[in-house]
Design an enzyme around this catalytic site. Sequence first.
Site, PDB file in Angstrom:
ATOM      1  N   LYS A 108     -10.186  13.079   7.798  1.00 26.80           N
ATOM      2  CA  LYS A 108      -9.720  12.764   9.144  1.00 26.80           C
ATOM      3  C   LYS A 108      -9.677  14.024   9.998  1.00 26.80           C
ATOM      4  CE  LYS A 108      -6.616   8.942   7.883  1.00 26.80           C
ATOM      5  NZ  LYS A 108      -7.236   7.884   8.687  1.00 26.80           N
ATOM      6  N   ASP A 150     -12.089   7.101   3.438  1.00 25.73           N
ATOM      7  CA  ASP A 150     -10.894   6.901   4.262  1.00 25.73           C
ATOM      8  C   ASP A 150     -10.478   5.424   4.331  1.00 25.73           C
ATOM      9  OD1 ASP A 150      -8.778   7.586   5.855  1.00 25.73           O
ATOM     10  OD2 ASP A 150      -9.966   7.917   7.676  1.00 25.73           O
ATOM     11  N   GLU A 198      -9.271   3.650   2.074  1.00 25.77           N
ATOM     12  CA  GLU A 198      -8.737   3.724   0.710  1.00 25.77           C
ATOM     13  C   GLU A 198      -7.647   2.702   0.425  1.00 25.77           C
ATOM     14  OE1 GLU A 198      -7.571   5.450   3.159  1.00 25.77           O
ATOM     15  OE2 GLU A 198      -5.433   5.078   2.855  1.00 25.77           O
ATOM     16  N   ASP A 200       1.733   6.591   5.482  1.00 26.72           N
ATOM     17  CA  ASP A 200       0.745   5.646   4.963  1.00 26.72           C
ATOM     18  C   ASP A 200       1.213   4.958   3.679  1.00 26.72           C
ATOM     19  OD1 ASP A 200      -1.653   4.404   5.574  1.00 26.72           O
ATOM     20  OD2 ASP A 200      -2.860   5.772   4.371  1.00 26.72           O
ATOM     21  N   ASP A 210      -2.558  10.408   3.438  1.00 25.95           N
ATOM     22  CA  ASP A 210      -3.947   9.990   3.607  1.00 25.95           C
ATOM     23  C   ASP A 210      -4.708  11.015   4.445  1.00 25.95           C
ATOM     24  OD1 ASP A 210      -6.357   8.701   3.859  1.00 25.95           O
ATOM     25  OD2 ASP A 210      -5.613   7.101   5.190  1.00 25.95           O
ATOM     26  N   LYS A 265       0.871  -1.187   0.000  1.00 26.56           N
ATOM     27  CA  LYS A 265       0.000   0.000   0.000  1.00 26.56           C
ATOM     28  C   LYS A 265       0.898   1.225   0.000  1.00 26.56           C
ATOM     29  CE  LYS A 265      -3.102   2.701   3.021  1.00 26.56           C
ATOM     30  NZ  LYS A 265      -3.991   2.742   4.206  1.00 26.56           N
ATOM     31  N   ARG A 286      -7.516  -0.477   1.079  1.00 26.72           N
ATOM     32  CA  ARG A 286      -8.080  -1.715   0.515  1.00 26.72           C
ATOM     33  C   ARG A 286      -8.514  -1.500  -0.928  1.00 26.72           C
ATOM     34  NH1 ARG A 286     -12.361  -1.834   5.328  1.00 26.72           N
ATOM     35  NH2 ARG A 286     -10.516  -0.928   6.278  1.00 26.72           N
TER      36      ARG A 286
HETATM   37  N1  BES Z   1      -4.161   4.724   6.872  1.00 27.76           N
HETATM   38  C1  BES Z   1      -5.303   4.481   7.659  1.00 27.76           C
HETATM   39  C2  BES Z   1      -5.052   3.510   8.807  1.00 27.76           C
HETATM   40  C3  BES Z   1      -4.122   3.978   9.892  1.00 27.76           C
HETATM   41  C4  BES Z   1      -4.626   4.612  11.006  1.00 27.76           C
HETATM   42  C5  BES Z   1      -2.777   3.742   9.812  1.00 27.76           C
HETATM   43  C6  BES Z   1      -3.778   5.008  12.020  1.00 27.76           C
HETATM   44  C7  BES Z   1      -1.921   4.138  10.826  1.00 27.76           C
HETATM   45  C8  BES Z   1      -2.428   4.775  11.933  1.00 27.76           C
HETATM   46  C9  BES Z   1      -6.414   3.883   6.795  1.00 27.76           C
HETATM   47  O1  BES Z   1      -6.451   4.323   5.489  1.00 27.76           O
HETATM   48  C10 BES Z   1      -7.708   4.291   7.413  1.00 27.76           C
HETATM   49  O2  BES Z   1      -7.988   5.439   7.429  1.00 27.76           O
HETATM   50  N2  BES Z   1      -8.445   3.314   7.921  1.00 27.76           N
HETATM   51  C11 BES Z   1      -9.690   3.565   8.564  1.00 27.76           C
HETATM   52  C12 BES Z   1     -10.664   2.508   8.086  1.00 27.76           C
HETATM   53  C13 BES Z   1     -12.094   2.815   8.426  1.00 27.76           C
HETATM   54  C14 BES Z   1     -12.578   4.035   7.678  1.00 27.76           C
HETATM   55  C15 BES Z   1     -12.931   1.611   8.072  1.00 27.76           C
HETATM   56  C16 BES Z   1      -9.484   3.494  10.060  1.00 27.76           C
HETATM   57  O3  BES Z   1      -8.655   2.685  10.514  1.00 27.76           O
HETATM   58  O4  BES Z   1     -10.100   4.260  10.770  1.00 27.76           O
HETATM   59 ZN    ZN Z   2      -4.678   4.921   4.704  1.00 25.96          ZN
HETATM   60 MN    MN Z   3      -7.548   6.102   5.241  1.00 24.52          MN
END
Ligand code: BES
Ligand code: ZN
Ligand code: MN
Length: 494
Positions: free
Chosen positions: A271, A341, A343, A282, A264, A259, A345
């Site tokens: 966010k 968010d 993204e 990220d 992000d 990834k 996946r």
């Molecule tokens: N890049 C983030 C995940 C992340 C969060 C990595 C904190 C490192 C530290 C990912 O893209 C994301 O935003 N995931 C969301 C998924 C949700 C919207 C289902 C999350 O973890 O909140």
């Molecule tokens: Zn992310």
């Molecule tokens: Mn995200």
Amino acid sequence: MKIAFSAPDLPKSGHLAITVAADRALGSIGASLDKASGGQITRAMEQGRFTGKADEVLALVAPAGLELGRLVLVGIGGAPGALAANNAGAAALAAVQYAGESELTLVVDDHAGLAIEAGPFAAEVAFGALLRSYRFDKYRTTLADDKKPSVKKVTVQTAAKGAKKAWERLEKIADGIFLTRDVVSEPPNVIYPETLADRCVELEKLGLEVEVLDEKKMKKLGMGALLGVGQGSSQPPRLVVMKWNGGNKGDAPVAFVGKGITFDTGGISIKPAAGMEDMKWDMGGSGTVIGLMAALAGRKAKVNVVGVVALAENMPDGNAQRPGDIVSTMSGQTIEVLNTDAEGRLVLADALWYTQDQFKPQFMVNLATLTGAIIVSLGNEHAGLFSNNDDLAAKLTESGLATGEKLWRLPLSPAYDKDIDSDVADVKNIGRPMTAGSIIGAQFLQRFVNGTPWAHLDIAGTAWTKENKGVVPKGATAFGVRLLDHLVATHYEG
Ligand code: BES
Ligand code: ZN
Ligand code: MN
């Protein structure tokens, strides 16, 4: 920092570190130093409650009679293997890195009962010191002299044979780890999809074949999910394929997929401001794939390997994708994007499908800072492991233990599918709130692997660290480079 090896020969200046095994067991050099100083090493150990356990370190002013800076005792414990050696090297360096002298002599004494051969053991000590020395200083213009590391050279002294030979390989792995740490540490105004792709192209000098797919090519392949994530950014997305052909012609490759969200924001599902700067990390999964490819090529691994990184910036502009959009993927499946968010996946859906479709690999392992939920589950000590293949999962777990990059397996199960079945498309990109967030992400990815043996490593909690930890200084960890190099070396070469 430079690393050198030599036969034992006590230096006249600089710092001196020396290994001590469990129960204060000195080797022959330690014993003679103790004698020369009138038993001061023994006294210091007794007074300092230092018993030579792995990870113990005791820094002393060098005893009178020795013209040295500091004398550092580093524990290696009982029956020490590579990890104890790495940690001892890291601890020795950390004890003197800023202490003023430019050289550290690190004596790896002749202890009985090592778990690996003595030459390679000494090389692993050097590896630990080198990994710990990493810093990312290129944007500092005003660092005070006394804040700069003083140690420029570490000489590992050992009477054993084979240290240099073992070092040749470890040095290449360190090069890969440092490359990962470099690209992951870069700020998001410097590293974005095109510039990260450029870094991949630079690896051609190591003998890798590199191909960069731009938007036009991705469109032709039908990669609507990857393109959808990138469409709200003025920096266009890229997909990069790196190939190392070190195996027999025609042998199926192993594949690693990363990834690579270079920043992000969350997109329209934006966010919160606090901590958003962390999302420059990220692209950690793709950073690891890039460093891993450099390590494997550098050490001329006897295997065919494909590394694929899916690069995009997740931004919210007037052209950004909306919650509710439906995108179609290279696999033909459609995705309802309910949260922009989620993204990672989305970009991986197309990258994983592409990888199995193009290269028919023996297996695919993807790395992704995919979910905050994995930090809730496992903290910063283990990365999450998800796999459709017990054999691959077992091998990965074992390589994790061997390299200190530990994995913990969580389940995949058709029982979770109902949470990602969409009302209007084939799949939706989120499940229910606060419910198995990391598993849902993995279960989603599994729909895009087409039955290929596959594992997903969720490295959101391990791709960077806010504190110094053994061989890993604060910052980008390069988690996964050692682990996957070990996996390849142990099971897929030759
Ligand atoms: N890049 C983030 C995940 C992340 C969060 C990595 C904190 C490192 C530290 C990912 O893209 C994301 O935003 N995931 C969301 C998924 C949700 C919207 C289902 C999350 O973890 O909140
Ligand atoms: Zn992310
Ligand atoms: Mn995200």
